[in-house]
Design an enzyme around this catalytic site. Structure first.
Site, PDB file in Angstrom:
ATOM      1  CB  SER A  27      40.421  76.316  -9.124  1.00  0.00           C
ATOM      2  OG  SER A  27      42.035  76.286  -9.198  1.00  0.00           O
ATOM      3  CG  ASP A  32      42.845  70.371  -5.796  1.00  0.00           C
ATOM      4  OD1 ASP A  32      43.477  70.171  -4.521  1.00  0.00           O
ATOM      5  OD2 ASP A  32      42.382  71.433  -6.019  1.00  0.00           O
ATOM      6  CE  LYS A  72      44.778  72.056  -3.158  1.00  0.00           C
ATOM      7  NZ  LYS A  72      43.462  71.844  -2.748  1.00  0.00           N
ATOM      8  CD  GLU A  79      38.505  71.558  -0.739  1.00  0.00           C
ATOM      9  OE1 GLU A  79      39.227  72.050  -2.159  1.00  0.00           O
ATOM     10  OE2 GLU A  79      37.988  71.670  -0.595  1.00  0.00           O
ATOM     11  CD  GLU A 120      40.676  78.929  -0.154  1.00  0.00           C
ATOM     12  OE1 GLU A 120      41.090  77.620  -0.641  1.00  0.00           O
ATOM     13  OE2 GLU A 120      39.811  79.663  -1.164  1.00  0.00           O
TER      14      GLU A 120
HETATM   15  O1  KIV Z   1      41.730  74.753  -6.640  1.00  0.00           O
HETATM   16  C1  KIV Z   1      42.528  75.325  -5.775  1.00  0.00           C
HETATM   17  O2  KIV Z   1      43.512  76.313  -7.351  1.00  0.00           O
HETATM   18  C2  KIV Z   1      43.254  75.532  -4.907  1.00  0.00           C
HETATM   19  C3  KIV Z   1      44.105  77.166  -4.786  1.00  0.00           C
HETATM   20  C4  KIV Z   1      43.105  77.840  -4.545  1.00  0.00           C
HETATM   21  C5  KIV Z   1      44.523  76.462  -3.337  1.00  0.00           C
HETATM   22  O3  KIV Z   1      42.802  75.156  -3.799  1.00  0.00           O
END
Ligand code: KIV
Length: 279
Positions: A50, A88, A118, A120, A187
């Site tokens: 994000s 991420d 993380k 997705e 989410e």
């Molecule tokens: O990219 C991000 O900040 C996220 C969160 C909103 C969970 O994936």
């Protein structure tokens, strides 16, 4: 003299062990100063992609690169010593094959020193997640509304309003948990789905726009502290007014400069005492 106590970071297994316990407190962090402010309070900091939208003004997260994530991951690690830091994996770095995903995730782990990554995706990413976990990389899943799939999902609307969609999300959660993820971000889903996922899988669910039924919550910090004023998604609660505070500070600074009341005497460099005595 006794040695100072070593501070241990909260690990991915420690996060996993919190299933069903006191709710996990999670926030995003992209920089060292923000990490410093959050570190004592949160259980987990996510260096989320994000950051592409929040820091760089991009329209979506799709333009975020692995190098960007690594640079921000390093900054967050430098600014923290206690919280679990997860980075991420950006769009295009995990989807091609499990080997490519491993190579990219290993680079993130090696260069940032973070506690895990993380990824997705739903069932289609389960095999990759299993591959990484069995080779030493803790993985957090992310299902429901998946911002990296904005083009195939057709927007950022909440997911799971039809029975078929609800079942798909539940199946995704089960597949990711069975693959060995230590936690899963859920989410933008309706409350019933968040509740049934949380009751079904044995790893913590971290909700964002997914109700209090989850085992923890995460928000984008800048949304929560009010950097964007009122322009935040419905599921965000503003706990601060950084935009208002910043505007007030900038106006106060501008007035002080224009009135020559800044810099004041206490802001000036003075002659050093030694030099004064020597003369
Ligand atoms: O990219 C991000 O900040 C996220 C969160 C909103 C969970 O994936």
């Amino acid at each position: 003299m006794s040695k100072p106590a070593t501070i241990c970071r909260v690990s991915a297994p420690a996060i996993r062990s919190r299933k069903g316990g006191t709710p996990l407190v999670c926030l995003t962090a992209y920089s060292a100063p923000m990490a410093r402010m959050l570190d004592e309070v949160v259980d987990l900091m996510l260096v989320g992609d994000s950051l592409g939208m929040v820091l760089y003004g991009m329209d979506s997260t799709l333009g975020v690169s692995l190098d960007m994530m690594i640079n921000h991951g390093k900054a967050v690690m430098r600014g923290s010593e206690r919280a679990c830091v997860i980075v991420d994996m950006p769009f295009g770095t995990t989807e091609e094959s499990r080997e490519v995903a491993f190579r990219n995730a290993a680079r993130v782990m090696r260069e940032t020193g973070c506690s895990g990554v993380k990824i997705e995706g739903g069932r289609e990413m389960a095999e990759t997640i299993g591959f990484l976990v069995s080779r030493g990389i803790p993985v957090m899943g992310h299902i429901g509304l998946k911002p990296q799939s904005v083009n195939t999902l057709g927007g950022y609307r909440a997911r799971g309003r039809s029975d078929t969609e609800a079942q798909t999300i539940l199946d995704d959660a089960v597949a990711i948990a069975e693959a060995g993820a230590f936690a899963i971000v859920v989410e933008g889903v309706i409350e019933d789905i968040a509740r049934s996922i949380t009751e079904t899988i044995d790893i913590p669910t971290i909700g964002i726009g997914a109700s209090e039924a989850c085992d923890g919550q995460i928000l984008v910090t800048e949304d929560m502290i009010g950097v964007f004023g009122d322009k935040v998604p419905k599921f965000v609660e503003r706990f601060g007014d950084v935009a208002g505070e910043t505007r007030a500070a900038v106006n106060a600074y501008a007035d002080a400069v224009r009135q020559r009341s800044f810099p004041g005497h206490h802001n000036l460099f003075k002659l050093n005492r030694q030099r004064e005595i020597a003369r």
